[in-house]
Enzyme design. Structure first.
Site, PDB file in Angstrom:
ATOM      1  CE  LYS A   1      -4.066  -7.408   4.420  1.00  0.00           C
ATOM      2  NZ  LYS A   1      -5.248  -7.504   3.593  1.00  0.00           N
TER       3      LYS A   1
ATOM      4  CB  CYS B   1      -1.530  -3.707  19.966  1.00  0.00           C
ATOM      5  SG  CYS B   1      -0.319  -2.944  18.879  1.00  0.00           S
TER       6      CYS B   1
ATOM      7  CG  HIS C   1       4.175  -1.229   2.293  1.00  0.00           C
ATOM      8  ND1 HIS C   1       3.055  -1.927   1.948  1.00  0.00           N
ATOM      9  CD2 HIS C   1       4.420  -1.513   3.595  1.00  0.00           C
ATOM     10  CE1 HIS C   1       2.628  -2.619   3.005  1.00  0.00           C
ATOM     11  NE2 HIS C   1       3.437  -2.371   4.011  1.00  0.00           N
TER      12      HIS C   1
ATOM     13  CB  CYS D   1       3.777  -5.777  17.009  1.00  0.00           C
ATOM     14  SG  CYS D   1       2.790  -4.419  17.532  1.00  0.00           S
TER      15      CYS D   1
ATOM     16  CG  HIS E   1      -1.016  -3.331  14.794  1.00  0.00           C
ATOM     17  ND1 HIS E   1       0.190  -3.442  15.450  1.00  0.00           N
ATOM     18  CD2 HIS E   1      -0.727  -3.168  13.486  1.00  0.00           C
ATOM     19  CE1 HIS E   1       1.174  -3.368  14.565  1.00  0.00           C
ATOM     20  NE2 HIS E   1       0.650  -3.201  13.373  1.00  0.00           N
TER      21      HIS E   1
ATOM     22  CB  CYS F   1       0.648  -7.307  19.269  1.00  0.00           C
ATOM     23  SG  CYS F   1      -0.144  -6.639  17.792  1.00  0.00           S
TER      24      CYS F   1
ATOM     25  CE  LYS G   1       1.622   2.354  10.503  1.00  0.00           C
ATOM     26  NZ  LYS G   1       2.097   1.083  11.033  1.00  0.00           N
TER      27      LYS G   1
ATOM     28  CG  HIS H   1      -0.407  -0.090   2.527  1.00  0.00           C
ATOM     29  ND1 HIS H   1       0.243   0.976   3.091  1.00  0.00           N
ATOM     30  CD2 HIS H   1      -0.377  -1.086   3.447  1.00  0.00           C
ATOM     31  CE1 HIS H   1       0.650   0.653   4.297  1.00  0.00           C
ATOM     32  NE2 HIS H   1       0.292  -0.612   4.539  1.00  0.00           N
TER      33      HIS H   1
HETATM   34  N1  MSP Z   1       8.612  -6.548   8.416  1.00  0.00           N
HETATM   35  C1  MSP Z   1       8.731  -5.473   9.322  1.00  0.00           C
HETATM   36  C2  MSP Z   1      10.021  -4.713   9.089  1.00  0.00           C
HETATM   37  C3  MSP Z   1      11.276  -5.513   9.204  1.00  0.00           C
HETATM   38  S1  MSP Z   1      12.668  -4.534   8.839  1.00  0.00           S
HETATM   39  C4  MSP Z   1      13.969  -5.449   9.304  1.00  0.00           C
HETATM   40  C5  MSP Z   1       7.564  -4.506   9.135  1.00  0.00           C
HETATM   41  N2  MSP Z   1       6.914  -4.591   7.977  1.00  0.00           N
HETATM   42  S2  MSP Z   1       5.682  -3.649   7.552  1.00  0.00           S
HETATM   43  O1  MSP Z   1       5.177  -4.185   6.319  1.00  0.00           O
HETATM   44  O2  MSP Z   1       4.760  -3.486   8.611  1.00  0.00           O
HETATM   45  O3  MSP Z   1       6.329  -2.301   7.187  1.00  0.00           O
HETATM   46  C6  MSP Z   1       6.519  -1.285   8.138  1.00  0.00           C
HETATM   47  C7  MSP Z   1       7.141  -0.111   7.425  1.00  0.00           C
HETATM   48  O4  MSP Z   1       6.362   0.238   6.258  1.00  0.00           O
HETATM   49  C8  MSP Z   1       7.150   1.152   8.255  1.00  0.00           C
HETATM   50  O5  MSP Z   1       8.272   1.218   9.122  1.00  0.00           O
HETATM   51  C9  MSP Z   1       7.221   2.192   7.164  1.00  0.00           C
HETATM   52  O6  MSP Z   1       8.512   2.226   6.628  1.00  0.00           O
HETATM   53  C10 MSP Z   1       6.262   1.633   6.128  1.00  0.00           C
HETATM   54  N3  MSP Z   1       4.886   2.009   6.404  1.00  0.00           N
HETATM   55  C11 MSP Z   1       3.823   1.166   6.553  1.00  0.00           C
HETATM   56  N4  MSP Z   1       2.701   1.905   6.757  1.00  0.00           N
HETATM   57  C12 MSP Z   1       3.001   3.209   6.751  1.00  0.00           C
HETATM   58  C13 MSP Z   1       2.262   4.392   6.902  1.00  0.00           C
HETATM   59  N5  MSP Z   1       0.955   4.411   7.082  1.00  0.00           N
HETATM   60  N6  MSP Z   1       2.956   5.557   6.849  1.00  0.00           N
HETATM   61  C14 MSP Z   1       4.308   5.609   6.659  1.00  0.00           C
HETATM   62  N7  MSP Z   1       5.026   4.503   6.508  1.00  0.00           N
HETATM   63  C15 MSP Z   1       4.393   3.290   6.543  1.00  0.00           C
HETATM   64  O7  MSP Z   1       7.324  -3.714  10.023  1.00  0.00           O
END
Ligand code: MSP
Length: 509
Positions: free
Chosen positions: A298, A143, A20, A128, A146, A125, A295, A17
């Site tokens: 997903k 959490c 990312h 997380c 989330h 969680c 925020k 999304h």
């Molecule tokens: N898999 C772990 C990360 C492991 S790194 C060694 C994870 N994955 S995640 O799919 O949840 O991705 C989190 C990251 O995606 C956030 O730290 C950020 O970089 C990005 N984002 C996900 N949603 C976001 C927003 N709504 N806004 C900004 N960044 C976002 O955590």
């Protein structure tokens, strides 16, 4: 200079999304900017495929984890490509080379005497993939990230003795206040360390989807440990036959959002110390894209599909909007209306229009060739401001202030638009005696736009290349180097007329 930039590896528990996309775009901007400086750059992104969260998503779809990740990982790879990301490698944590490296890495932790087997229970969680202390949960026991209730999880696991590293981490943090940026996040990480670190479980016996603990294959390595190690493992096999660890470690900068600060700023450094590596040079922690005040995630289900936005409006408008609207480090609300507003006013009216009128006037008044002209009093300021603009934008990129860099470039775009209004080339062309002045103005617009293209290239690379192409300028990697950003670097070439760079979005369209 070496510059190794990473994004978090994203969970493949659903479609990618805009959240990312945001981090990947920001990392790409920094990678491109550093290449323009002539740095030796390596840019890594990828996916996190193990753990409960992914296994559950697979089960919900009636697939094995393997089938599930093999379907979804390419979507994330495709997102990076679509965004124009220039990542040098895309890591999947199911790569056998990564899995083998993770096993080696935890063997090193064990050899250092930092692993112990213990029983543990805690509130976990699954979104997380982490334990929470009761005191840190929301008042209703959910959490805070989330909004779901953690579950009690009890297992006999291998522990990493994080508490052993408390003092060393605190010392290293105090000696290097630039380790984590912005400062508020540094303070948050340091206060977390100062509160006291507890040992953490780094294996799971309740699940099978993961990398087996090498000395006890009944357990798999905790997904966060597996995931963090990607930043090193990728360097060992991204270029077969070449070990990039020597070259790029510790010149590494991690980019991530605040949700995963603790993992990156506390646990990862401790794991690195235990395994005998230096700490990263820097970590930059950004905020959240919010939709409707929450925020975007997903788990919460309020996600915008980046593919749809790009299909409709293009890659650069999306890159531009996200970076213009949500300054790295802060939270920011995004919306389709906000996107359309900035697209029309800043991209179509200000930049797009400047390019088309400059090119079309050179076409009409000078037979399509940029005239030669000296820098005299008419343009001395415009020239000096243009070169200063490139330097100022660079100083902003250097400190990850992308929004400020964009603003700096746009002030100059407005300056060039004012030059057109003030000089009114359509009047100058009617007076024989003003031919020299018209040459200067037209030359100045082309020279100024070339500097705009160089300075904005990291953010909207496709557009920057188009601007250079319309001005008849070469636009290979060597032409984009910032050392070429002198006013006099313009080649008086033939311009190329083309369709508007940003056709206006009509209301309701
Ligand atoms: N898999 C772990 C990360 C492991 S790194 C060694 C994870 N994955 S995640 O799919 O949840 O991705 C989190 C990251 O995606 C956030 O730290 C950020 O970089 C990005 N984002 C996900 N949603 C976001 C927003 N709504 N806004 C900004 N960044 C976002 O955590």
């Amino acid at each position: 200079m070496r510059f190794y930039i990473t994004t978090p590896i994203y969970y493949v528990n659903g479609e990618p999304h805009l959240g990312h996309a945001y981090t990947t775009i920001a990392a790409d901007i920094l990678a491109r900017y550093h290449r323009q400086k002539g740095d030796d750059v390596f840019f890594l992104t990828g996916v996190d495929e193990h753990g409960n969260k992914v296994a559950q998503a697979a089960a919900e779809r009636g697939l094995t984890p393997r089938q599930h990740v093999d379907q979804l990982a390419p979507r994330f790879r495709h997102l990076a490509e679509q965004l124009g990301a220039t990542n040098d490698f895309f890591i999947r944590t199911t790569d056998p080379e990564h899995e083998a490296y993770v096993q080696q890495f935890v063997e090193r932790l064990k050899a250092a005497g930092d692993i112990e087997k213990r029983a543990y229970g805690g509130l976990y969680c699954t979104a997380c993939e982490g334990f929470w202390y009761e005191r840190d949960l929301a008042p209703d026991g959910t959490c805070p990230d989330h909004g779901i209730k953690p579950v009690w999880l009890e297992e006999e696991n291998y522990y990493f003795l994080l508490s052993k590293y408390q003092e060393r981490l605190a010392e290293l943090f105090r000696a290097n206040p630039d380790l984590v940026k912005p400062r508020s996040r540094y303070n948050e990480a340091l206060s977390f360390i100062d509160q006291g670190l507890e040992d953490i479980s780094i294996s799971r016996s309740s699940i099978t989807w993961g990398v087996p603990v090498p000395w006890d294959p009944e357990q798999v390595i905790y997904v966060w440990v597996d995931a963090l190690i990607n930043y090193l493992s990728a360097l060992t096999y991204a270029r077969p036959g070449e070990d990039l660890v020597e070259r790029f470690w510790p010149a590494v900068y991690h980019l991530l959002a605040k949700d995963i600060l603790k993992f990156h700023a506390v646990i990862w450094p401790a794991l690195l110390l235990s395994a005998g590596h230096s700490l990263p040079t820097g970590e930059f922690i950004h905020g959240y894209l919010l939709m409707g005040g929450e925020k975007m995630s997903k788990t919460r289900g309020n996600v915008l599909d980046p593919f749809a936005v790009m299909d409709q409006y293009g890659i650069d408008p999306l890159r531009f909007y996200l970076m213009r609207e949500v300054a790295l480090g802060q939270d920011g609300v995004i919306s389709l209306e906000g996107f359309e507003g900035r697209y029309n006013s800043e991209l179509a009216n200000e930049l797009g229009n400047l390019v088309s009128r400059s090119v079309s006037m050179i076409g009409k008044y000078r037979d399509g060739r940029i005239p030669e002209a000296p820098v005299d009093e008419v343009l001395r300021d415009v020239a000096a401001e243009g070169e200063a603009m490139v330097r100022a934008a660079g100083a902003h990129y250097d400190v990850v202030a992308v929004t400020a860099a964009i603003e700096t470039v746009w002030e100059y775009v407005r300056r060039l638009n004012r030059l057109v209004e003030e000089e009114a080339p359509w009047k100058l062309v009617k007076e024989e005696a003003q031919a020299g002045r018209l040459d200067m103005v037209l030359h100045g617009l082309a020279a100024g736009l070339r500097l705009v293209a160089l300075a904005i290239y990291p953010v909207i690379p496709g557009t920057a290349e188009k601007i250079l192409q319309r001005l008849g300028q070469a636009h290979g990697a060597a032409d984009l180097l910032l050392e070429k950003a002198a006013w006099t670097g313009l080649t008086p070439a033939a311009v190329v007329v083309g369709p508007p760079l940003f056709p206006r979005i009509e209301a309701g369209g």
